[in-house]
Motif scaffolding. Structure first.
Motif, PDB file in Angstrom:
ATOM      1  N   SER A   6       0.837  -1.212   0.000  1.00 53.40           N
ATOM      2  CA  SER A   6       0.000   0.000   0.000  1.00 53.40           C
ATOM      3  C   SER A   6       0.870   1.259   0.000  1.00 53.40           C
ATOM      4  CB  SER A   6      -0.964  -0.002   1.187  1.00 53.40           C
ATOM      5  OG  SER A   6      -0.236  -0.079   2.392  1.00 53.40           O
ATOM      6  N   ALA A   7       2.048   1.187   0.623  1.00 53.26           N
ATOM      7  CA  ALA A   7       2.943   2.353   0.618  1.00 53.26           C
ATOM      8  C   ALA A   7       3.442   2.607  -0.812  1.00 53.26           C
ATOM      9  CB  ALA A   7       4.116   2.134   1.571  1.00 53.26           C
ATOM     10  N   ARG A   8       3.795   1.517  -1.515  1.00 46.22           N
ATOM     11  CA  ARG A   8       4.268   1.690  -2.905  1.00 46.22           C
ATOM     12  C   ARG A   8       3.153   2.246  -3.777  1.00 46.22           C
ATOM     13  NH1 ARG A   8       7.770  -3.854  -3.384  1.00 46.22           N
ATOM     14  NH2 ARG A   8       9.758  -2.925  -2.808  1.00 46.22           N
ATOM     15  N   ASP A   9       1.967   1.727  -3.551  1.00 52.87           N
ATOM     16  CA  ASP A   9       0.826   2.165  -4.330  1.00 52.87           C
ATOM     17  C   ASP A   9       0.577   3.675  -4.106  1.00 52.87           C
ATOM     18  OD1 ASP A   9      -1.464   1.594  -5.923  1.00 52.87           O
ATOM     19  OD2 ASP A   9      -2.670   1.900  -4.106  1.00 52.87           O
ATOM     20  N   LEU A  10       0.629   4.076  -2.833  1.00 53.71           N
ATOM     21  CA  LEU A  10       0.410   5.498  -2.506  1.00 53.71           C
ATOM     22  C   LEU A  10       1.494   6.353  -3.156  1.00 53.71           C
ATOM     23  CD1 LEU A  10      -0.899   7.840  -0.951  1.00 53.71           C
ATOM     24  CD2 LEU A  10       0.406   7.160   1.072  1.00 53.71           C
ATOM     25  N   ASN A  11       2.714   5.865  -3.123  1.00 56.52           N
ATOM     26  CA  ASN A  11       3.804   6.666  -3.680  1.00 56.52           C
ATOM     27  C   ASN A  11       3.641   6.869  -5.186  1.00 56.52           C
ATOM     28  OD1 ASN A  11       6.237   8.089  -2.970  1.00 56.52           O
ATOM     29  ND2 ASN A  11       7.185   6.729  -4.469  1.00 56.52           N
ATOM     30  N   VAL A  12       3.212   5.795  -5.864  1.00 53.58           N
ATOM     31  CA  VAL A  12       3.004   5.909  -7.315  1.00 53.58           C
ATOM     32  C   VAL A  12       1.947   6.979  -7.576  1.00 53.58           C
ATOM     33  CG1 VAL A  12       2.022   4.704  -9.317  1.00 53.58           C
ATOM     34  CG2 VAL A  12       3.716   3.559  -7.868  1.00 53.58           C
ATOM     35  N   LYS A  13       0.874   6.959  -6.766  1.00 54.95           N
ATOM     36  CA  LYS A  13      -0.204   7.936  -6.990  1.00 54.95           C
ATOM     37  C   LYS A  13       0.257   9.357  -6.691  1.00 54.95           C
ATOM     38  CE  LYS A  13      -3.988   4.737  -6.471  1.00 54.95           C
ATOM     39  NZ  LYS A  13      -4.650   3.897  -5.476  1.00 54.95           N
ATOM     40  N   LEU A  14       0.982   9.531  -5.601  1.00 57.78           N
ATOM     41  CA  LEU A  14       1.461  10.884  -5.267  1.00 57.78           C
ATOM     42  C   LEU A  14       2.417  11.397  -6.334  1.00 57.78           C
ATOM     43  CD1 LEU A  14       2.217  10.845  -1.420  1.00 57.78           C
ATOM     44  CD2 LEU A  14       0.150  11.587  -2.588  1.00 57.78           C
ATOM     45  N   SER A  15       3.227  10.486  -6.862  1.00 54.38           N
ATOM     46  CA  SER A  15       4.261  10.952  -7.794  1.00 54.38           C
ATOM     47  C   SER A  15       3.667  11.351  -9.143  1.00 54.38           C
ATOM     48  CB  SER A  15       5.386   9.925  -7.933  1.00 54.38           C
ATOM     49  OG  SER A  15       4.845   8.730  -8.388  1.00 54.38           O
ATOM     50  N   LYS A  16       2.379  11.075  -9.354  1.00 55.35           N
ATOM     51  CA  LYS A  16       1.743  11.582 -10.579  1.00 55.35           C
ATOM     52  C   LYS A  16       1.470  13.080 -10.456  1.00 55.35           C
ATOM     53  CE  LYS A  16      -0.130   7.290 -12.171  1.00 55.35           C
ATOM     54  NZ  LYS A  16      -1.094   6.288 -11.829  1.00 55.35           N
ATOM     55  N   ALA A  17       1.411  13.561  -9.228  1.00 55.83           N
ATOM     56  CA  ALA A  17       1.088  14.980  -9.026  1.00 55.83           C
ATOM     57  C   ALA A  17       2.267  15.790  -8.493  1.00 55.83           C
ATOM     58  CB  ALA A  17      -0.091  15.097  -8.061  1.00 55.83           C
ATOM     59  N   PHE A  18       3.192  15.135  -7.783  1.00 60.10           N
ATOM     60  CA  PHE A  18       4.321  15.862  -7.170  1.00 60.10           C
ATOM     61  C   PHE A  18       5.617  15.091  -7.421  1.00 60.10           C
ATOM     62  CE2 PHE A  18       0.663  17.374  -4.860  1.00 60.10           C
ATOM     63  CZ  PHE A  18       0.941  18.711  -4.633  1.00 60.10           C
ATOM     64  N   GLU A  19       6.681  15.842  -7.668  1.00 62.64           N
ATOM     65  CA  GLU A  19       8.012  15.222  -7.755  1.00 62.64           C
ATOM     66  C   GLU A  19       8.459  14.850  -6.349  1.00 62.64           C
ATOM     67  OE1 GLU A  19       9.636  14.783 -10.626  1.00 62.64           O
ATOM     68  OE2 GLU A  19       8.008  15.771 -11.721  1.00 62.64           O
ATOM     69  N   GLU A  20       9.369  13.878  -6.246  1.00 62.65           N
ATOM     70  CA  GLU A  20       9.880  13.474  -4.930  1.00 62.65           C
ATOM     71  C   GLU A  20      10.417  14.691  -4.144  1.00 62.65           C
ATOM     72  OE1 GLU A  20       9.687  10.840  -3.081  1.00 62.65           O
ATOM     73  OE2 GLU A  20      11.055  11.530  -1.524  1.00 62.65           O
ATOM     74  N   GLU A  21      11.131  15.592  -4.834  1.00 60.34           N
ATOM     75  CA  GLU A  21      11.712  16.761  -4.144  1.00 60.34           C
ATOM     76  C   GLU A  21      10.636  17.686  -3.591  1.00 60.34           C
ATOM     77  OE1 GLU A  21      13.739  14.714  -6.591  1.00 60.34           O
ATOM     78  OE2 GLU A  21      12.570  16.230  -7.662  1.00 60.34           O
ATOM     79  N   GLU A  22       9.410  17.528  -4.078  1.00 58.69           N
ATOM     80  CA  GLU A  22       8.322  18.413  -3.623  1.00 58.69           C
ATOM     81  C   GLU A  22       7.538  17.796  -2.463  1.00 58.69           C
ATOM     82  OE1 GLU A  22       7.198  20.613  -7.844  1.00 58.69           O
ATOM     83  OE2 GLU A  22       6.317  18.660  -7.417  1.00 58.69           O
ATOM     84  N   ILE A  23       7.859  16.541  -2.117  1.00 60.94           N
ATOM     85  CA  ILE A  23       7.066  15.850  -1.078  1.00 60.94           C
ATOM     86  C   ILE A  23       7.828  15.867   0.250  1.00 60.94           C
ATOM     87  CG2 ILE A  23       5.921  13.688  -0.431  1.00 60.94           C
ATOM     88  CD1 ILE A  23       5.690  13.024  -3.404  1.00 60.94           C
ATOM     89  N   TYR A  24       7.183  16.357   1.293  1.00 60.27           N
ATOM     90  CA  TYR A  24       7.784  16.449   2.630  1.00 60.27           C
ATOM     91  C   TYR A  24       6.999  15.514   3.547  1.00 60.27           C
ATOM     92  CZ  TYR A  24      10.364  20.454   0.910  1.00 60.27           C
ATOM     93  OH  TYR A  24      11.209  21.254   0.194  1.00 60.27           O
TER      94      TYR A  24
END
Ligand SMILES: NC(=O)C1=CN([C@@H]2O[C@H](COP(=O)(O)OP(=O)(O)OC[C@H]3O[C@@H](n4cnc5c(N)ncnc54)[C@H](OP(=O)(O)O)[C@@H]3O)[C@@H](O)[C@H]2O)C=CC1
Ligand SMILES: O=C1O[C@H](COP(=O)(O)O)[C@@H](O)[C@H](O)[C@H]1O
Length: 500
Positions: free
Chosen positions: A158-176
């Protein structure tokens, strides 16, 4: 500092009230907020701006570490706050929000720098991120950032799944990704302790260190969080995030440069070197416990399964201790022990580093006993660093005794974790936020433990509320010839010995 818009999803919730508003207020008092800032709170319930500002003020009066008596300051602070009704599942609401954000940016001459803080239930995280993107809120000519609360997933998948979804909207450098332990002053100080002191730096490896013990014990129980906690347990609530972050911060090695990326790189290397556990072997290295009825500070405390909202048959873990091995040249042969539990005897978050005792035999031959040297890093509730050394006591026939030298003591007015973290996010410093790679590797290490617990492959040890956890956790160290250091009772004995 750049002017910006701070959009808070979950503005009517508990975390906003207890942590976020007091943090913003203290940053404002310390002049650590941008000169121009538009703060937009969002929730489903209908509130006017004045009602919202009133709630913010109440939260500061109740929870802030300080309140200035100059009322014009409070007025100036509250003036930045506006409230909008938004149901995060309603796409139309995001269009209205965009219009409002732009209107405020124009009024206040704020560039399109937008911070989105998700202080809502985790199942809403991915939907919000997607809607931010699709509504155009995330298409800015300035920067955009996403602050996200824990928990980040429920397991590895579920963590990987969430990360894939977040990364469609934000770059890793933008996620805190917030891990509030990384905002604690003494945790941030670990970097300086290990790297800025050549004396310690030289000893920070398996040639000199016998073992490392990381404890986070709490006296509180499940409280009103049964619905969340009974499905999470200590393993997800504390070990996967806070305990492994403390381990990374302790075990990482001097980066080439002290920068966010280099520090994260070193932390990643630690996680990649953790010896994986096989599901069948989890019971050899991990102790699972649950509190039974007992006494805390002289008051009776109910057992976990008698707590409101918890099923009598619950097998949930309220205590976890584990032996962790780091297979790299610095730490081969040095066990790291982690231990966390609710309803324990004392509230204490600390790291104890036990040094090898190469002179023990020499002194034993002279019928004298030495204690190992310890570096004790107290994180919570007291902040302190001390070193335990051996010394002869001239008042006691020159007998060898342990002495403790304190290096720091509690200071007034230290910013709280949320203040530090929000300040860092505002200025774009992600050093003390969890990078996706660290989160993923933590879940990878924890996953076999989750499965072993789920399949009941590991015994569930009951421990009395108000104790130091199950006996099995003491045996875990005994097997290696060690013991847990400095549970308060031990400390008291040491102090008594020193006074005698
Ligand atoms: N509270 C704490 O101490 C801690 C919390 N966290 C994390 O912080 C996050 C928030 O927790 P907490 O504040 O306790 O939660 P609360 O339940 O107190 O608040 C939830 C917030 O979400 C809003 N909300 C819920 N559903 C919707 C929706 N469909 N649309 C818009 N808003 C919605 C609620 O607004 P309204 O009711 O007006 O609809 C409310 O403001 C969670 O991820 C939690 O795990 C992490 C560490 C500690
Ligand atoms: O994240 C969490 O941390 C707290 C303990 O935090 P501390 O700063 O008081 O050490 C814990 O009680 C809670 O269950 C967990 O979700």
């Amino acid at each position: 500092m750049e002017s910006m818009t701070f959009v808070l999803f979950g503005a009517t919730g508990d975390l906003a009230k207890r942590k976020i508003y007091p943090a913003l207020y203290n940053l404002f008092i310390d002049q650590k907020l941008p000169q121009s800032i538009s703060i937009i709170g969002l929730g489903r319930r209908a509130l006017s701006d004045a009602e919202f500002q009133n709630r913010v003020e109440q939260s500061i009066e109740t929870f802030s570490r300080r309140v200035e008596h100059d009322y014009s300051k409070m007025g100036e602070f509250l003036n930045a706050f506006r409230y909008k009704v938004l149901d995060v599942t309603n796409t139309e609401d995001y269009g209205k929000l965009l219009d409002f954000v732009e209107q405020r940016e124009e009024e206040l001459h704020i560039p399109e720098n937008r911070m989105f803080y998700l202080s809502v239930a985790p199942e809403l995280f991915d939907g919000i991120a997607l809607n931010i993107k699709e509504s155009g809120l995330g298409s800015t000519t300035g920067w955009k950032r996403l602050i996200i609360e824990k928990p980040f997933g429920h397991d590895l998948e579920s963590a990987r799944d969430l990360n894939v979804k977040l990364s469609k909207a934000f770059e890793e450098e933008e996620i805190y990704r917030i891990d509030h332990y990384l905002g604690k002053p003494m945790v941030q100080n670990l970097e300086a302790l290990a790297f800025a002191n050549p004396v310690l730096q030289a000893l920070w490896n398996n040639q000199y260190i016998a073992n490392v013990q990381i404890t986070a014990s709490e006296t509180v129980g499940v409280e009103e969080r049964a619905a969340y906690y009974d499905g999470a347990g200590a393993i997800r609530d504390m070990v996967q995030n806070h305990m492994l972050q403390l381990l990374m911060m302790t075990a990482m090695h001097l980066p080439k440069q002290i920068s966010a990326n280099d520090i994260r790189e070193e932390k990643r290397k630690v996680m990649e070197s953790l010896r994986p556990l096989k599901k069948e072997d989890v019971g050899l290295h991990v102790i699972r416990g649950q509190y039974s009825a007992g006494e805390i500070h002289g008051q009776p405390a109910a057992g976990y399964t008698d707590e409101p909202g918890i099923e009598a048959s619950s097998h949930n873990d309220t205590f976890v201790a584990a032996r962790v091995r780091i297979d790299n040249p610095f730490w081969n042969g040095v066990p790291f022990y982690i231990r966390t539990g609710k309803r324990m005897k004392e509230k204490s978050t600390r790291i104890v580093i036990e040094f090898k005792d190469s002179l023990k035999e020499l002194y034993r031959n002279r019928n004298e006993q030495t204690e190992p040297n310890l570096l004790i890093i107290e994180i919570n509730p007291n902040e302190n660093v001390s070193l335990q050394l051996n010394s002869k006591n001239p008042l006691n026939d020159g007998k060898m005794e342990p002495v403790r030298i304190n290096f720091t003591s509690e200071q007034e007015g230290v910013p709280e974790a949320y203040e530090r973290l929000i300040f860092d996010a505002i200025r774009g410093d992600s050093t003390f936020f969890a990078h996706w790679k660290e989160v993923e590797l933590s879940w990878e290490w924890v996953q076999p433990i989750l499965e072993a617990f789920e399949e009941n492959l590991v015994p569930l040890h009951l421990y009395q509320a108000g104790s130091y956890g199950p006996e099995a956790a003491h045996h875990l160290l005994k097997e290696d010839g060690f013991k847990w250091w400095l549970d308060k009772e031990a400390l008291k004995n040491l102090e008594l010995a020193l006074q005698a």
